[in-house]
Design a protein around this motif. Structure first.
Motif, mmCIF file in Angstrom:
data_model
loop_
_atom_site.group_PDB
_atom_site.id
_atom_site.type_symbol
_atom_site.label_atom_id
_atom_site.label_comp_id
_atom_site.label_asym_id
_atom_site.label_seq_id
_atom_site.Cartn_x
_atom_site.Cartn_y
_atom_site.Cartn_z
ATOM 1 N N SER A 23 21.057 36.098 39.328
ATOM 2 C CA SER A 23 21.622 36.977 40.355
ATOM 3 C C SER A 23 20.593 37.379 41.401
ATOM 4 N N ASP A 24 19.313 37.111 41.150
ATOM 5 C CA ASP A 24 18.260 37.461 42.099
ATOM 6 C C ASP A 24 17.866 36.308 43.016
ATOM 7 N N LEU A 25 18.414 35.131 42.785
ATOM 8 C CA LEU A 25 18.007 33.969 43.571
ATOM 9 C C LEU A 25 18.759 33.889 44.893
ATOM 10 N N VAL A 26 18.162 33.221 45.858
ATOM 11 C CA VAL A 26 18.864 32.954 47.106
ATOM 12 C C VAL A 26 20.166 32.195 46.797
ATOM 13 N N PRO A 31 29.529 31.524 44.056
ATOM 14 C CA PRO A 31 29.864 31.248 42.654
ATOM 15 C C PRO A 31 29.622 29.805 42.244
ATOM 16 N N GLU A 32 29.855 28.858 43.148
ATOM 17 C CA GLU A 32 29.675 27.456 42.789
ATOM 18 C C GLU A 32 28.202 27.135 42.550
ATOM 19 N N VAL A 33 27.325 27.701 43.369
ATOM 20 C CA VAL A 33 25.897 27.463 43.193
ATOM 21 C C VAL A 33 25.410 28.072 41.880
ATOM 22 N N THR A 34 25.848 29.292 41.594
ATOM 23 C CA THR A 34 25.437 29.936 40.343
ATOM 24 C C THR A 34 25.970 29.174 39.135
ATOM 25 N N ALA A 35 27.195 28.687 39.217
ATOM 26 C CA ALA A 35 27.758 27.902 38.112
ATOM 27 C C ALA A 35 26.975 26.611 37.916
ATOM 28 N N ALA A 36 26.559 25.972 39.018
ATOM 29 C CA ALA A 36 25.786 24.736 38.920
ATOM 30 C C ALA A 36 24.428 25.000 38.281
ATOM 31 N N ARG A 37 23.797 26.094 38.655
ATOM 32 C CA ARG A 37 22.510 26.445 38.055
ATOM 33 C C ARG A 37 22.660 26.687 36.559
ATOM 34 N N LEU A 41 20.784 24.400 33.691
ATOM 35 C CA LEU A 41 19.869 25.050 32.741
ATOM 36 C C LEU A 41 20.267 24.708 31.308
ATOM 37 N N ASP A 42 21.555 24.737 31.034
ATOM 38 C CA ASP A 42 22.036 24.413 29.694
ATOM 39 C C ASP A 42 21.806 22.943 29.365
ATOM 40 N N ARG A 43 22.107 22.070 30.317
ATOM 41 C CA ARG A 43 21.907 20.636 30.093
ATOM 42 C C ARG A 43 20.430 20.321 29.834
ATOM 43 N N LEU A 44 19.541 20.932 30.631
ATOM 44 C CA LEU A 44 18.123 20.646 30.468
ATOM 45 C C LEU A 44 17.623 21.133 29.110
ATOM 46 N N ALA A 45 18.061 22.316 28.693
ATOM 47 C CA ALA A 45 17.631 22.829 27.394
ATOM 48 C C ALA A 45 18.079 21.905 26.272
ATOM 49 N N TRP A 146 24.238 15.057 42.917
ATOM 50 C CA TRP A 146 24.927 16.144 42.219
ATOM 51 C C TRP A 146 24.732 17.467 42.947
ATOM 52 N N TRP A 147 23.499 17.732 43.372
ATOM 53 C CA TRP A 147 23.239 18.998 44.050
ATOM 54 C C TRP A 147 23.798 19.028 45.475
ATOM 55 N N LYS A 148 23.798 17.906 46.159
ATOM 56 C CA LYS A 148 24.256 17.914 47.549
ATOM 57 C C LYS A 148 25.687 18.444 47.659
ATOM 58 N N LYS A 149 26.549 18.003 46.772
ATOM 59 C CA LYS A 149 27.936 18.452 46.801
ATOM 60 C C LYS A 149 28.039 19.959 46.602
ATOM 61 N N ARG A 150 27.183 20.504 45.755
ATOM 62 C CA ARG A 150 27.280 21.919 45.384
ATOM 63 C C ARG A 150 26.507 22.839 46.323
ATOM 64 N N LEU A 151 25.484 22.302 46.971
ATOM 65 C CA LEU A 151 24.670 23.131 47.859
ATOM 66 C C LEU A 151 25.153 23.147 49.301
ATOM 67 N N THR A 152 25.765 22.059 49.742
ATOM 68 C CA THR A 152 26.038 21.905 51.172
ATOM 69 C C THR A 152 26.861 23.043 51.776
ATOM 70 N N PRO A 153 27.992 23.450 51.198
ATOM 71 C CA PRO A 153 28.742 24.545 51.840
ATOM 72 C C PRO A 153 27.931 25.827 51.951
ATOM 73 N N ALA A 154 27.224 26.185 50.890
ATOM 74 C CA ALA A 154 26.460 27.430 50.898
ATOM 75 C C ALA A 154 25.276 27.359 51.860
ATOM 76 N N LEU A 155 24.560 26.238 51.875
ATOM 77 C CA LEU A 155 23.408 26.130 52.765
ATOM 78 C C LEU A 155 23.824 25.980 54.223
ATOM 79 N N ASP A 156 24.951 25.326 54.480
ATOM 80 C CA ASP A 156 25.445 25.260 55.859
ATOM 81 C C ASP A 156 25.699 26.669 56.392
ATOM 82 N N ALA A 157 26.316 27.508 55.565
ATOM 83 C CA ALA A 157 26.589 28.884 55.977
ATOM 84 C C ALA A 157 25.290 29.671 56.126
ATOM 85 N N PHE A 158 24.368 29.458 55.201
ATOM 86 C CA PHE A 158 23.074 30.155 55.253
ATOM 87 C C PHE A 158 22.337 29.803 56.536
#
Length: 268
Positions: A23-26, A31-37, A41-45, A146-158
């Motif tokens: 919740s502290d990250l840019v 919600p989609e970015v947080t869900a992807a993170r 994290l779970d997959r990597l662990a 994988w990340w491009k699909k999930r980051l693009t809407p949020a980063l475009d707005a940012f």
């Protein structure tokens, strides 16, 4: 102004501190970015606990301890990204020695692209981790895709919130995670003169990009409001009396393609 940075493969693991708080990250409000993170994290662990973890993550036995630490990634201590990331580019940027106003800008306007977390601000608290953008996790496409699909809407707005220039110091797979707005973006491309001809360099490229990022962050905000002003800051840094020995040329961006801030190093 936004400065886009790659991560470093080398990281300094924090010895103490609170664990990662998504919740502290840019972009935490997306919600989609947080869900992807959370998912990654779970997959990597889980992957890091497999017998073939080193092979899957594409690392050698010397990094086994770092892969083992991935298993408790959400419980491990976190620290500001500018403290965790080490390596040539971040050494050259030298966050700790920047003026106070520049450090403040850097913490929010310098974005580091991460195979694990998508994108973070330089001031976000993160744990050390072992995952590169080229790793192929089971049952997933490439991480850049994988990340491009999930980051693009949020980063475009940012990016729309900041109408200033975008200086892209990324390379390789990290550049594939998001396409910055072409008309006001330049990539930082480094060349060196050899026998009177320009050659693409790799050894000094990361170092030079770190120096370019530092000059832009250290400049007053009023001097980097446009792409032309940002280029002028870098150019002055290499002119007579400046701290660096380089020349600069600009390939202008178009509506469809980012431009190029070409930094030319002299013969050595």
């Amino acid at each position: 102004m936004l400065i886009l940075l790659p991560p470093s493969e080398g990281k300094t693991a924090p010895a103490s501190g609170r664990p990662l708080d998504l919740s502290d990250l840019v972009l935490a409000d997306d919600p989609e970015v947080t869900a992807a993170r959370t998912e990654l994290l779970d997959r990597l662990a889980r992957v890091s606990g497999r017998e073939d973890a080193l092979e899957v993550l594409g690392v050698g036995a010397s990094l086994a301890a770092e892969v083992e630490a991935n298993r408790t990634i959400t419980q491990n201590p976190a620290a500001a990204a500018h403290r965790v990331y080490t390596g040539v580019l971040f050494d050259a940027l030298d966050y700790a020695s920047l003026p106070a106003a520049a450090r403040t800008r850097a913490r929010r306007r310098a974005l580091v692209f991460s195979a694990l977390l998508g994108v973070i601000a330089l001031g976000d608290a993160i744990p050390a981790y072992r995952l590169s953008i080229g790793a192929k996790l089971p049952d997933m496409p490439g991480l850049g895709t994988w990340w491009k699909k999930r980051l693009t809407p949020a980063l475009d707005a940012f990016a729309e919130e900041d109408a200033g220039p975008v200086v892209d110091c990324r390379s390789g797979g990290y550049a594939s995670q998001w396409k910055a707005p072409s008309g006001r973006t330049v990539t930082v491309d480094v060349f060196q003169m050899k026998a009177g001809r320009r050659t693409v360099v790799s050894h000094f490229a990361k170092h030079t990009r770190g120096l370019v990022a530092r000059e832009l962050l250290a400049a007053p905000a009023s001097q980097v409001r446009t792409l032309e002003e940002a280029v002028a800051v870098v150019e002055r840094a290499g002119s007579a009396g400046g701290p660096h020995d380089w020349s600069v040329e600009l390939v202008e961006p178009t509506a469809r393609k980012a431009g190029s801030l070409q930094v030319i190093l002299p013969e050595r």
